[in-house]
Design a protein around this motif. Sequence first.
Motif, short mmCIF file in Angstrom:
data_model
loop_
_atom_site.label_atom_id
_atom_site.label_comp_id
_atom_site.label_asym_id
_atom_site.label_seq_id
_atom_site.Cartn_x
_atom_site.Cartn_y
_atom_site.Cartn_z
N GLY A 75 -44.18 48.96 7.91
CA GLY A 75 -43.37 48.80 8.27
C GLY A 75 -41.77 48.88 7.98
N PRO A 76 -40.69 48.77 7.18
CA PRO A 76 -39.39 47.99 7.27
C PRO A 76 -38.96 47.96 8.77
N LEU A 77 -37.98 46.74 8.93
CA LEU A 77 -37.39 46.03 9.91
C LEU A 77 -35.60 45.58 9.35
N THR A 78 -35.56 45.85 9.94
CA THR A 78 -34.11 46.05 10.34
C THR A 78 -33.52 44.61 10.38
N THR A 79 -33.28 43.62 9.87
CA THR A 79 -32.66 42.15 10.07
C THR A 79 -30.87 42.19 10.81
N PRO A 80 -31.51 41.88 12.12
CA PRO A 80 -29.34 41.94 12.93
C PRO A 80 -28.69 41.23 11.57
N VAL A 88 -37.37 37.98 9.73
CA VAL A 88 -38.75 38.05 9.90
C VAL A 88 -40.16 37.91 8.60
N ASN A 89 -39.66 38.06 7.28
CA ASN A 89 -40.03 38.27 6.58
C ASN A 89 -40.61 37.00 5.96
N VAL A 90 -39.45 35.93 6.29
CA VAL A 90 -40.17 34.87 5.35
C VAL A 90 -40.53 34.04 6.64
N PHE A 268 -49.52 43.68 4.03
CA PHE A 268 -48.49 44.63 3.09
C PHE A 268 -47.58 45.57 2.99
N GLU A 269 -46.70 45.67 2.34
CA GLU A 269 -45.47 46.85 2.92
C GLU A 269 -44.61 47.45 1.41
N ALA A 270 -44.01 48.63 2.00
CA ALA A 270 -43.16 48.79 0.37
C ALA A 270 -42.26 48.01 1.24
N VAL A 271 -41.13 47.95 -0.31
CA VAL A 271 -39.96 46.80 -0.72
C VAL A 271 -38.72 47.80 -0.07
N HIS A 272 -38.37 48.84 0.14
CA HIS A 272 -37.36 49.24 0.93
C HIS A 272 -37.22 48.67 2.37
N GLY A 273 -36.10 48.51 2.63
CA GLY A 273 -35.85 48.67 3.62
C GLY A 273 -35.68 49.85 4.50
N SER A 274 -35.13 49.70 5.81
CA SER A 274 -34.90 50.51 6.89
C SER A 274 -34.33 51.76 6.85
N ALA A 275 -33.40 52.03 5.64
CA ALA A 275 -32.46 53.19 5.31
C ALA A 275 -31.95 53.86 7.17
N PRO A 276 -30.97 53.20 7.64
CA PRO A 276 -30.85 53.54 9.03
C PRO A 276 -30.13 54.91 8.57
N ASP A 277 -29.20 55.14 7.27
CA ASP A 277 -29.16 56.19 6.86
C ASP A 277 -29.53 57.79 7.09
N ILE A 278 -30.78 57.01 6.93
CA ILE A 278 -31.44 58.98 6.52
C ILE A 278 -32.24 58.55 8.27
N ALA A 279 -32.66 57.45 8.88
CA ALA A 279 -33.56 57.46 10.36
C ALA A 279 -33.59 58.65 10.78
N GLY A 282 -35.86 63.03 8.85
CA GLY A 282 -37.11 63.62 7.89
C GLY A 282 -37.40 63.45 6.50
N MET A 283 -36.01 62.82 5.93
CA MET A 283 -35.98 62.62 4.68
C MET A 283 -36.03 61.51 3.97
N ALA A 284 -36.83 61.65 4.47
CA ALA A 284 -37.69 59.25 4.19
C ALA A 284 -38.85 59.69 3.76
N ASN A 285 -39.01 59.01 2.03
CA ASN A 285 -39.87 58.91 1.03
C ASN A 285 -41.00 57.96 1.83
N PRO A 286 -41.89 58.54 2.09
CA PRO A 286 -43.53 57.31 2.81
C PRO A 286 -44.77 56.81 1.50
N VAL A 325 -36.19 64.24 -1.09
CA VAL A 325 -35.14 64.77 -1.08
C VAL A 325 -34.24 63.55 -2.48
N ASP A 326 -34.65 62.13 -2.12
CA ASP A 326 -34.10 61.34 -2.73
C ASP A 326 -34.62 61.74 -4.26
N LEU A 327 -36.12 62.44 -4.46
CA LEU A 327 -36.36 62.19 -6.14
C LEU A 327 -36.35 63.82 -6.36
P1 NAI Z 1 -32.59 50.21 2.89
O1 NAI Z 1 -33.86 49.81 1.10
O2 NAI Z 1 -32.94 50.39 3.44
O3 NAI Z 1 -31.56 51.30 1.95
C1 NAI Z 1 -31.32 51.40 0.70
C2 NAI Z 1 -31.01 52.97 0.35
O4 NAI Z 1 -31.73 53.27 -0.25
C3 NAI Z 1 -30.32 54.07 1.47
O5 NAI Z 1 -29.77 55.04 1.21
C4 NAI Z 1 -31.96 54.79 2.40
O6 NAI Z 1 -31.71 55.18 2.14
C5 NAI Z 1 -32.65 54.57 0.50
N1 NAI Z 1 -33.82 54.45 0.89
C6 NAI Z 1 -34.63 53.35 1.38
N2 NAI Z 1 -36.27 53.99 1.36
C7 NAI Z 1 -36.14 54.90 1.26
C8 NAI Z 1 -36.69 55.84 1.14
N3 NAI Z 1 -38.61 55.44 2.03
N4 NAI Z 1 -36.68 57.37 1.30
C9 NAI Z 1 -35.83 57.54 0.66
N5 NAI Z 1 -34.12 57.23 0.91
C10 NAI Z 1 -34.36 55.27 0.54
O7 NAI Z 1 -31.88 48.97 1.93
P2 NAI Z 1 -29.98 48.50 2.98
O8 NAI Z 1 -29.40 49.84 3.78
O9 NAI Z 1 -29.90 47.61 2.14
O10 NAI Z 1 -31.38 47.75 4.47
C11 NAI Z 1 -31.37 48.42 5.77
C12 NAI Z 1 -31.99 47.25 7.24
O11 NAI Z 1 -33.24 46.59 6.67
C13 NAI Z 1 -31.41 45.88 6.69
O12 NAI Z 1 -31.33 45.44 8.25
C14 NAI Z 1 -32.08 45.00 5.76
O13 NAI Z 1 -32.14 43.92 6.08
C15 NAI Z 1 -34.03 45.55 6.07
N6 NAI Z 1 -34.47 45.14 4.81
C16 NAI Z 1 -35.78 45.35 5.32
C17 NAI Z 1 -37.11 44.90 4.13
C18 NAI Z 1 -38.42 44.69 4.88
O14 NAI Z 1 -38.53 45.18 6.00
N7 NAI Z 1 -39.21 44.69 3.80
C19 NAI Z 1 -36.17 45.20 3.05
C20 NAI Z 1 -35.06 45.31 2.90
C21 NAI Z 1 -34.29 45.43 3.83
#
Ligand code: NAI
Length: 349
Positions: A75-80, A88-90, A268-279, A282-286, A325-327
């Motif tokens: 799953g996505p990891l927040t980088t402090p 962590v990814n590197v 294997f992973e999703a390319v997106h991050g941990s999306a703290p704004d919607i954590a 129940g809005m995340a797209n899996p 919601v994102d779609l």
């Molecule tokens: P993010 O990808 O978490 O979010 C960017 C935007 O896309 C936000 O508005 C979020 O709500 C939306 N979003 C992302 N994934 C979504 C999903 N599955 N469903 C619906 N909306 C989604 O990028 P952000 O905000 O720059 O990073 C947040 C944290 O994640 C940071 O700590 C960053 O370092 C970490 N990160 C980790 C990654 C990994 O573990 N592979 C990759 C990218 C960022």
Amino acid sequence: MTNYATQKKIPATLIPGDGIGPEIVDVVERVFDALGNPFTWEKHQAGMNALETSGDLLPATTLDSIRRTGLALKGPLTTPIGGGFRSVNVRLRETFQLYANVRPARTIVPGGRYENIDLVLVRENLEGLYVGHEHYVPIDGDPHAVAMATGINTRAGSRRIARFAFEYAVRNNRKKVTIVHKANVLKALTGLFLETAQQIGAEYADRLEINDRIVDACAMQLVLNPWQFDVIVSTNLFGDILSDQIAGLVGGLGMAPGANIGEDAAIFEAVHGSAPDIAGKGMANPTALLLAAALMAEHKGLDKEGAILRNAIDAVLSTESGRTVDLGGKISTSKFGDLLIERIRDSQK
Ligand code: NAI
């Protein structure tokens, strides 16, 4: 449905991660239950949760599990921010020598800017400008007057990623591989990569069309006519930039899976991050993590399960009432999981 109770299941490390990670990992677990549980999950922490409980973003128990299984879904990891934490990814890439990053991009939801996109980017994951050999040169009291970075590409590393890309193309019935470089300017660094990839490519000339593009021209062509590309292979930094561009062609990072592959392990992973704004809402797209799990299944030869999962994702997302919601839809993360499971059960009747 295959009866995995009587067959050997495949052990895999499962890292829920931070933010929306646990919510989307929960959907993956439920969906794989419906697929007959081909994997036995070893659940381990990494990221902020791990930092709080064990003082390390990447605990030894998690690394030991991946060493044992050679396979992980993350799953996505927040980088402090600050505090000198290494990504962590590197760390994972370097520890397990995950030299190939594979990013497929395929149109699933119709009606976007581009239809029928289906291409794969293979990025070298360990060399190039990412080796991080950087320093400043002070002049006249300015400690940062000059910044310098050294990129390193090796013949062996270029050979390994090129062979991976050509083999991937052949195995997946792809027709064409484009080598992307900047050999007109970075003559040594990316010239070596181009020359080596062309040499390896010669062995595949009977099975694949092989050409090359300078990275800037490739970026423009990806916007003007992305359909001309099939598999792209590139160095670390160019691959990083182009893979996000490619994700943009199919509706953004929320739909983009990634695989990091080495000789002894694959993560294997999703390319997106941990999306703290919607954590927790129940809005995340899996979808991206589910597509990553499909890649993982296929990597282990579970082509049937991969296909069932992909077909179910396509079917659910093809209806407006099946979108998060994102779609532009209304359903929750877990409802999306329920709809997928219904589809999977229907396809197995
Ligand atoms: P993010 O990808 O978490 O979010 C960017 C935007 O896309 C936000 O508005 C979020 O709500 C939306 N979003 C992302 N994934 C979504 C999903 N599955 N469903 C619906 N909306 C989604 O990028 P952000 O905000 O720059 O990073 C947040 C944290 O994640 C940071 O700590 C960053 O370092 C970490 N990160 C980790 C990654 C990994 O573990 N592979 C990759 C990218 C960022």
